[in-house]
Design a protein around this motif. Structure first.
Motif, PDB file in Angstrom:
ATOM      1  N   PRO A  44       0.024  15.497  32.950  1.00 17.92           N
ATOM      2  CA  PRO A  44      -0.560  15.000  31.720  1.00 17.92           C
ATOM      3  C   PRO A  44       0.461  14.481  30.711  1.00 17.92           C
ATOM      4  CG  PRO A  44      -0.421  17.362  31.588  1.00 17.92           C
ATOM      5  CD  PRO A  44       0.130  16.972  32.934  1.00 17.92           C
ATOM      6  N   THR A  45       1.761  14.580  31.013  1.00 16.19           N
ATOM      7  CA  THR A  45       2.785  14.133  30.073  1.00 16.19           C
ATOM      8  C   THR A  45       2.659  12.635  29.787  1.00 16.19           C
ATOM      9  OG1 THR A  45       4.245  15.832  30.975  1.00 16.19           O
ATOM     10  CG2 THR A  45       5.260  14.153  29.580  1.00 16.19           C
ATOM     11  N   PHE A  46       2.480  11.843  30.833  1.00 14.46           N
ATOM     12  CA  PHE A  46       2.296  10.402  30.715  1.00 14.46           C
ATOM     13  C   PHE A  46       1.081   9.995  31.526  1.00 14.46           C
ATOM     14  CE2 PHE A  46       6.907  11.036  30.453  1.00 14.46           C
ATOM     15  CZ  PHE A  46       7.175  10.458  29.230  1.00 14.46           C
ATOM     16  N   GLU A  47       0.302   9.073  30.983  1.00 17.92           N
ATOM     17  CA  GLU A  47      -0.852   8.545  31.699  1.00 17.92           C
ATOM     18  C   GLU A  47      -0.543   7.137  32.184  1.00 17.92           C
ATOM     19  OE1 GLU A  47      -4.502   8.951  29.521  1.00 17.92           O
ATOM     20  OE2 GLU A  47      -3.950  10.954  28.820  1.00 17.92           O
ATOM     21  N   ASP A  48      -1.275   6.704  33.188  1.00 16.02           N
ATOM     22  CA  ASP A  48      -1.139   5.350  33.708  1.00 16.02           C
ATOM     23  C   ASP A  48      -1.306   4.359  32.552  1.00 16.02           C
ATOM     24  OD1 ASP A  48      -0.886   3.319  35.660  1.00 16.02           O
ATOM     25  OD2 ASP A  48      -3.060   3.120  35.774  1.00 16.02           O
ATOM     26  N   GLY A  49      -0.344   3.452  32.389  1.00  7.59           N
ATOM     27  CA  GLY A  49      -0.418   2.442  31.337  1.00  7.59           C
ATOM     28  C   GLY A  49       0.330   2.802  30.068  1.00  7.59           C
ATOM     29  N   ASP A  50       0.733   4.070  29.913  1.00  4.92           N
ATOM     30  CA  ASP A  50       1.541   4.433  28.740  1.00  4.92           C
ATOM     31  C   ASP A  50       2.827   3.604  28.759  1.00  4.92           C
ATOM     32  OD1 ASP A  50      -0.229   6.349  27.817  1.00  4.92           O
ATOM     33  OD2 ASP A  50       0.977   8.065  28.451  1.00  4.92           O
ATOM     34  N   ARG A  51       3.321   3.313  27.580  1.00  9.34           N
ATOM     35  CA  ARG A  51       4.600   2.615  27.457  1.00  9.34           C
ATOM     36  C   ARG A  51       5.596   3.556  26.786  1.00  9.34           C
ATOM     37  NH1 ARG A  51       4.381  -2.834  29.212  1.00  9.34           N
ATOM     38  NH2 ARG A  51       2.219  -3.462  29.276  1.00  9.34           N
ATOM     39  N   VAL A  52       6.803   3.564  27.337  1.00  6.62           N
ATOM     40  CA  VAL A  52       7.839   4.453  26.840  1.00  6.62           C
ATOM     41  C   VAL A  52       9.109   3.662  26.534  1.00  6.62           C
ATOM     42  CG1 VAL A  52       6.953   6.449  28.112  1.00  6.62           C
ATOM     43  CG2 VAL A  52       8.714   5.032  29.144  1.00  6.62           C
ATOM     44  N   ILE A  53       9.931   4.233  25.661  1.00  8.42           N
ATOM     45  CA  ILE A  53      11.253   3.673  25.383  1.00  8.42           C
ATOM     46  C   ILE A  53      12.255   4.444  26.226  1.00  8.42           C
ATOM     47  CG2 ILE A  53      13.068   3.388  23.659  1.00  8.42           C
ATOM     48  CD1 ILE A  53      10.780   1.543  23.095  1.00  8.42           C
ATOM     49  N   VAL A  54      13.033   3.717  27.016  1.00  8.12           N
ATOM     50  CA  VAL A  54      14.071   4.329  27.839  1.00  8.12           C
ATOM     51  C   VAL A  54      15.384   4.276  27.065  1.00  8.12           C
ATOM     52  CG1 VAL A  54      15.329   4.218  30.014  1.00  8.12           C
ATOM     53  CG2 VAL A  54      12.902   3.631  29.950  1.00  8.12           C
ATOM     54  N   ASN A  55      15.936   5.446  26.807  1.00  9.90           N
ATOM     55  CA  ASN A  55      17.209   5.567  26.110  1.00  9.90           C
ATOM     56  C   ASN A  55      18.321   5.440  27.151  1.00  9.90           C
ATOM     57  OD1 ASN A  55      19.542   6.437  24.870  1.00  9.90           O
ATOM     58  ND2 ASN A  55      18.650   8.299  24.035  1.00  9.90           N
ATOM     59  N   LYS A  56      18.989   4.306  27.157  1.00 10.72           N
ATOM     60  CA  LYS A  56      20.044   4.066  28.141  1.00 10.72           C
ATOM     61  C   LYS A  56      21.404   4.585  27.694  1.00 10.72           C
ATOM     62  CE  LYS A  56      18.022  -0.132  30.063  1.00 10.72           C
ATOM     63  NZ  LYS A  56      18.313  -1.538  30.369  1.00 10.72           N
ATOM     64  N   ILE A  57      21.597   4.743  26.398  1.00 13.39           N
ATOM     65  CA  ILE A  57      22.922   5.097  25.903  1.00 13.39           C
ATOM     66  C   ILE A  57      23.147   6.609  25.836  1.00 13.39           C
ATOM     67  CG2 ILE A  57      22.361   5.025  23.444  1.00 13.39           C
ATOM     68  CD1 ILE A  57      25.612   3.718  24.983  1.00 13.39           C
ATOM     69  N   GLY A  58      22.134   7.379  25.464  1.00  9.57           N
ATOM     70  CA  GLY A  58      22.298   8.823  25.320  1.00  9.57           C
ATOM     71  C   GLY A  58      22.909   9.493  26.529  1.00  9.57           C
ATOM     72  N   PRO A  59      22.345   9.269  27.731  1.00 17.76           N
ATOM     73  CA  PRO A  59      22.902   9.926  28.916  1.00 17.76           C
ATOM     74  C   PRO A  59      24.329   9.476  29.248  1.00 17.76           C
ATOM     75  CG  PRO A  59      20.669   9.195  29.317  1.00 17.76           C
ATOM     76  CD  PRO A  59      21.083   8.623  27.998  1.00 17.76           C
TER      77      PRO A  59
END
Length: 191
Positions: A44-59
């Motif tokens: 239930p954390t993410f549903e189909d179609g949700d849009r997220v921001i991917v943090n590329k710099i933090g890791p």
């Protein structure tokens, strides 16, 4: 003098637009990128179609941590979003829907909602060890073991076609769910 001033002003506008474009491109390419969740493997954390921001710099500045939600390149055409369960050197075991890492029990509060909703009252995560699926006793150096939160409907590290995820295939962490607006939230390791 009027035409020269107009020409200089036009050049300044072109420069401004180009600099703005380069800044937006740089931020998107190197720092943050939107991505769309496809499928039900992280419910239930993410549903189909949700849009997220991917943090590329933090890791890149810190190491990945257990329970981070990451986006990684699964194939040339597909990126997957999953949760880190095992780090290099970890021995992973599930027994009676409980996660054990290196013999120590770990809670997974982000799964509680799903476990309560099971209609058959079975387990969400079947009993297994990493060795059962991938033939290795521990997660190798330079790799991660990942699972979808929807354990019954997820293609993840348990599938030999995915297996251990090389760290160099990880695009970044999914830190913000921003669309649809009623799903807007910051993602933390325990959500």
């Amino acid at each position: 003098m009027g035409k020269r001033t107009e020409k200089n002003e036009s050049l300044e506008w072109i420069k401004t637009v180009l600099v703005a474009f380069l800044c937006v491109w740089g931020i998107r390419y190197f720092l943050f990128a939107p991505t769309k969740v496809e499928g039900a493997s992280m419910m239930p954390t993410f549903e189909d179609g949700d849009r997220v921001i991917v943090n590329k710099i933090g890791p890149r500045l810190t190491e990945y941590e257990r329970f981070d939600v990451i986006v990684f390149k699964a194939t040339e055409e597909k990126n997957y979003i999953k949760r880190i369960i095992g780090l290099p050197g970890d021995q992973i075991t599930y027994e009676d829907d409980v996660l054990y890492i290196n013999g120590r029990k770990y809670d997974e509060p982000y799964l509680e909602q799903y476990k309560k909703g099971l209609k058959d009252h079975g387990t969400l995560t079947e009993d297994f060890t990493v060795e059962n699926y991938l033939g290795e006793k521990i997660v190798p150096e330079g790799y991660l073991f990942v699972l979808g939160d929807n354990r019954r409907k997820s293609i993840d590290s348990r599938d030999p076609h995915i297996g251990f995820v090389p760290m160099d295939k990880v695009l970044g962490t999914a830190d913000i769910k921003f669309w649809p607006l009623n799903h807007l939230e910051f993602i933390n390791k325990q959500s």
